[in-house]
Design a protein around this motif. Sequence first.
Motif, PDB file in Angstrom:
ATOM      1  N   LEU B 295      14.397   3.568  15.726  1.00 40.34           N
ATOM      2  CA  LEU B 295      13.723   2.268  15.580  1.00 40.34           C
ATOM      3  C   LEU B 295      12.594   2.373  14.557  1.00 40.34           C
ATOM      4  O   LEU B 295      12.397   1.476  13.736  1.00 40.34           O
ATOM      5  N   GLY B 296      11.865   3.484  14.625  1.00 37.38           N
ATOM      6  CA  GLY B 296      10.799   3.711  13.652  1.00 37.38           C
ATOM      7  C   GLY B 296      11.347   3.776  12.244  1.00 37.38           C
ATOM      8  O   GLY B 296      10.755   3.234  11.302  1.00 37.38           O
ATOM      9  N   LEU B 297      12.498   4.440  12.090  1.00 35.01           N
ATOM     10  CA  LEU B 297      13.143   4.547  10.777  1.00 35.01           C
ATOM     11  C   LEU B 297      13.522   3.167  10.253  1.00 35.01           C
ATOM     12  O   LEU B 297      13.308   2.845   9.068  1.00 35.01           O
ATOM     13  N   VAL B 298      14.077   2.327  11.146  1.00 33.45           N
ATOM     14  CA  VAL B 298      14.452   0.963  10.747  1.00 33.45           C
ATOM     15  C   VAL B 298      13.212   0.207  10.272  1.00 33.45           C
ATOM     16  O   VAL B 298      13.197  -0.411   9.199  1.00 33.45           O
ATOM     17  N   LEU B 299      12.145   0.310  11.062  1.00 33.72           N
ATOM     18  CA  LEU B 299      10.894  -0.378  10.712  1.00 33.72           C
ATOM     19  C   LEU B 299      10.354   0.123   9.375  1.00 33.72           C
ATOM     20  O   LEU B 299       9.928  -0.653   8.518  1.00 33.72           O
ATOM     21  N   PHE B 300      10.401   1.447   9.195  1.00 32.75           N
ATOM     22  CA  PHE B 300       9.931   2.066   7.953  1.00 32.75           C
ATOM     23  C   PHE B 300      10.690   1.509   6.755  1.00 32.75           C
ATOM     24  O   PHE B 300      10.098   1.082   5.771  1.00 32.75           O
ATOM     25  N   CYS B 301      12.018   1.485   6.868  1.00 32.70           N
ATOM     26  CA  CYS B 301      12.831   1.031   5.734  1.00 32.70           C
ATOM     27  C   CYS B 301      12.548  -0.445   5.422  1.00 32.70           C
ATOM     28  O   CYS B 301      12.401  -0.816   4.252  1.00 32.70           O
ATOM     29  N   ILE B 302      12.456  -1.284   6.479  1.00 33.59           N
ATOM     30  CA  ILE B 302      12.206  -2.711   6.226  1.00 33.59           C
ATOM     31  C   ILE B 302      10.859  -2.894   5.540  1.00 33.59           C
ATOM     32  O   ILE B 302      10.748  -3.573   4.517  1.00 33.59           O
ATOM     33  N   THR B 303       9.803  -2.263   6.084  1.00 34.79           N
ATOM     34  CA  THR B 303       8.473  -2.511   5.519  1.00 34.79           C
ATOM     35  C   THR B 303       8.343  -1.919   4.119  1.00 34.79           C
ATOM     36  O   THR B 303       7.697  -2.507   3.264  1.00 34.79           O
ATOM     37  N   ILE B 304       8.974  -0.774   3.874  1.00 38.53           N
ATOM     38  CA  ILE B 304       8.909  -0.191   2.525  1.00 38.53           C
ATOM     39  C   ILE B 304       9.568  -1.138   1.532  1.00 38.53           C
ATOM     40  O   ILE B 304       9.031  -1.401   0.444  1.00 38.53           O
ATOM     41  N   ALA B 305      10.718  -1.698   1.908  1.00 33.63           N
ATOM     42  CA  ALA B 305      11.419  -2.601   0.992  1.00 33.63           C
ATOM     43  C   ALA B 305      10.563  -3.838   0.714  1.00 33.63           C
ATOM     44  O   ALA B 305      10.382  -4.233  -0.447  1.00 33.63           O
ATOM     45  N   VAL B 306      10.006  -4.426   1.770  1.00 33.94           N
ATOM     46  CA  VAL B 306       9.193  -5.635   1.590  1.00 33.94           C
ATOM     47  C   VAL B 306       7.955  -5.328   0.748  1.00 33.94           C
ATOM     48  O   VAL B 306       7.587  -6.075  -0.162  1.00 33.94           O
ATOM     49  N   ASN B 307       7.325  -4.180   1.036  1.00 36.30           N
ATOM     50  CA  ASN B 307       6.153  -3.770   0.271  1.00 36.30           C
ATOM     51  C   ASN B 307       6.475  -3.551  -1.198  1.00 36.30           C
ATOM     52  O   ASN B 307       5.696  -3.926  -2.076  1.00 36.30           O
ATOM     53  N   ALA B 308       7.610  -2.893  -1.450  1.00 34.07           N
ATOM     54  CA  ALA B 308       7.986  -2.587  -2.830  1.00 34.07           C
ATOM     55  C   ALA B 308       8.121  -3.876  -3.631  1.00 34.07           C
ATOM     56  O   ALA B 308       7.632  -3.978  -4.763  1.00 34.07           O
ATOM     57  N   ILE B 309       8.766  -4.877  -3.024  1.00 37.18           N
ATOM     58  CA  ILE B 309       8.921  -6.168  -3.710  1.00 37.18           C
ATOM     59  C   ILE B 309       7.551  -6.800  -3.943  1.00 37.18           C
ATOM     60  O   ILE B 309       7.236  -7.271  -5.042  1.00 37.18           O
ATOM     61  N   ALA B 310       6.705  -6.772  -2.906  1.00 34.97           N
ATOM     62  CA  ALA B 310       5.387  -7.395  -3.008  1.00 34.97           C
ATOM     63  C   ALA B 310       4.580  -6.775  -4.145  1.00 34.97           C
ATOM     64  O   ALA B 310       3.997  -7.474  -4.970  1.00 34.97           O
ATOM     65  N   ARG B 311       4.569  -5.433  -4.189  1.00 32.72           N
ATOM     66  CA  ARG B 311       3.769  -4.745  -5.212  1.00 32.72           C
ATOM     67  C   ARG B 311       4.252  -5.093  -6.609  1.00 32.72           C
ATOM     68  O   ARG B 311       3.448  -5.282  -7.527  1.00 32.72           O
ATOM     69  N   LEU B 312       5.571  -5.146  -6.777  1.00 34.01           N
ATOM     70  CA  LEU B 312       6.108  -5.462  -8.106  1.00 34.01           C
ATOM     71  C   LEU B 312       5.706  -6.868  -8.526  1.00 34.01           C
ATOM     72  O   LEU B 312       5.323  -7.105  -9.670  1.00 34.01           O
ATOM     73  N   LEU B 313       5.777  -7.818  -7.581  1.00 35.01           N
ATOM     74  CA  LEU B 313       5.419  -9.202  -7.904  1.00 35.01           C
ATOM     75  C   LEU B 313       3.943  -9.317  -8.282  1.00 35.01           C
ATOM     76  O   LEU B 313       3.591  -9.974  -9.258  1.00 35.01           O
ATOM     77  N   ILE B 314       3.087  -8.651  -7.492  1.00 37.72           N
ATOM     78  CA  ILE B 314       1.649  -8.746  -7.773  1.00 37.72           C
ATOM     79  C   ILE B 314       1.334  -8.063  -9.098  1.00 37.72           C
ATOM     80  O   ILE B 314       0.573  -8.571  -9.918  1.00 37.72           O
ATOM     81  N   LEU B 315       1.973  -6.917  -9.314  1.00 39.63           N
ATOM     82  CA  LEU B 315       1.787  -6.186 -10.570  1.00 39.63           C
ATOM     83  C   LEU B 315       2.166  -7.072 -11.752  1.00 39.63           C
ATOM     84  O   LEU B 315       1.480  -7.129 -12.763  1.00 39.63           O
TER      85      LEU B 315
END
Lengths: 269, 325
Positions: B295-315
Amino acid sequence: MFAMTGLCAAVAVSVLFFILGYLLWQGGRTLNWQFFTQLPAPVGETGGGFANAIIGSAKLLLLASLIGVPIGFLGGVYLAEFGGTTWAFIVRYTTDLLNGVPSIVMGIFAYALIVLPMKHFSTFAGGVALGVMMIPIAVRSTEEFLRAVPNSLREGALALGATKWRAIATVVIPAAMRGIITGIMLDVARVAGETAPLLFTAFNNRFSSPGWNQPTSSLPVMIFTYAIAPYEDWHRQAWAAGLVLLSLVLVTNIAARFILRRQSLVLRG
Amino acid sequence: MTTASPTIDRPASPQHKFVQRLLRGDQIAHLITLIFASAIILVTALLFFELFRSSALTRQKFGFSFLMTTTWDPVALEFGALPFIYGTLVTSALALIIGVPLGLGAAVFLAELAPPRVSDGLAFLIELLAAVPSVIYGLLAIFTLIPLLRDYIAPVLRSTLGFLPFFQGPSYGVGLLAAGTVLAIMILPFIISISREVLLAVPREQREASLALGATRWETASHVVVPYAKAGIIGSIFLALARALGETMAVTMVIGNDPKINASLFAPGYSIAAVIANEFSEATSDIYISALIELGLVLFCITIAVNAIARLLILATTRKSTAHS
C-alpha cells in the motif's frame, strides 16, 4: 466579484486564528508545571505530564539534524557552487520529489531499513526517518541563500588569490550563514510536528527512554494517542501538548520571518 | 566559474595538473559536495527499492488483483486494497472541490486587489497555516468539525441535496466528508501561496494592455492574468493534490477507519495512509506487513507521479519570468 475573492482570503486567514484561539483556550486551561516535569500518569489516574515526550522529541530532532543537516547543507553547496547543468538539475528535481514523498512512506522506509534488521522499535529509527525528511528543505534553502550572495564577493575573493573552495568556505558561506541557519531552523520546526513517520519507528513509551536503542515517546505521537483515547483527562492533556507543539512551531516560523525579512521558504522546498 | 590561477610557464602533464588542483583543495571540495548531493538521489532510489523489495510477498501472491479486490481481512490473510484507494481518491477529490475555488479566490485577491503590504502580511499568515502540524489539525477536527458536521451540516445537506446518493444515510460526524473538509483546509495554503506567486509573476504589460482596452480590473484578472498563469496554477493544484493524497494523521483521526466502499460521503471510510498508520505496528504476520508496505508503494508511486507533473508545470511558468524555480 472581487468582494468574493476577499471573502476567500478572509476565510483562509481566519482558520489560523481559529486554530490558535481554540488551542489557547483549551490548552491554556490544562497547561501547568507538571506537564513539563512529570511522566504520564498510569491509565485510569488523572494528572501526570509529558516530560518523557518532550525529551523524546528533543532527542529525535537532534538525531534527525545530525543526519539531515550535513547532507542537506553540502548538497546545497554543490548545487549552488559546483553543480553543472544536467546533474544539478537531476539532483534538484529528485530533491523536490523526495520532499513530496508522504511522511508515512518515510516511516515505512525507516522501518524496512532499521527496525526490521534490529528487530525492535528505537529512538534511532525515528531519528533516521525524520532526518531523511529534513534533507530536501535543507538542500533547497542552503542553495537559495548561497545563490543570493552577490557574485562580486566570489570574484573579490578569487582576485585576491584564494582558491575556489577557500572563497566558498571563508567568504560565500559566512555571507549566507544567517539565512542558512534560519532555513534549518524552519526545517527542524517542520519535522518537529511529524507524527506519521514515528508511529512504527520510534513507536511510543509511557516511561522515559534512556539511550538511543529503545522505543521513545514524542510530543506529536502523544497528542495522537491521547486525542483518540476515550478519557476526558487525556483529551485535556492532548490540548496542552498541542498548544506547546504549535507554539514551538509558530514561534520558530515568526522568528525566521523577522530574521530574514523576506519571503518565507516553508513552501518553496 | 573557473578558478583564476596564474598560468604556469612550463606545460604540465595532465596528471601533474590534476594532482596540483587536488592539492589546492578545489577538486576535493567538489568531490565531497558531489558525494553528498548524489546521496540524495541514492536515498530516493533506496526508498523505492526498499518498498519494492519488502512488498514482494503480496505482489507475488495477489498480483494486480491486490488493487482490484475489496476484502481486507488480516485474519483470513486476504488483502484487497480497493476500499483504501477509493477512500484516498474520494477524500482528495473532495478536498480539491472545496479547496481549489477558495484558494484561487484568495490568491486572486492577494495578487490583484490587496495593496502589496496587506498582501504580504496575509500571505505570511497563510504560510503559517502550512506550518501547523497535521496532528493538530486532526485534534481540532475531532472536537470541533465532527460535532459541527454531525449536528448541523449533515442534516442540512440531507434535506437539500438528499436526492443524491452522496448525501444519504446516517451521519456520525466521522467519515469521508469530514476527512475531505480537513484536507481542503490543509491544502489551502499550498494553493494560495504558489498561485499568488505565479500570478504576481505575470508581466505588468499584460494587465496594462487589458485595462487600456477598457476592461475592468475584474475582467483583467479573470480573462487575462489568470489564463496567462494557468499552467502554474494547475501546478499548484497538483502539488496540493499530492499533499492531500499522502496526508496521514488528520485523515486517520476523522475518516472513521472502516474499509468499505460507500457512495455516501457521510459514511466512514479508510485511506491508504490511514490504514498504514493504524495497522502497521500491530501487523503480526509477514504477509500482513508486506500488504501494508505494498500500500505504501502504491501511495509512493501515485504521489511521485503527481508531484513530478506539478513541478514541471510550475517550472515551466516561473521560468518564463523569474530565474529560479
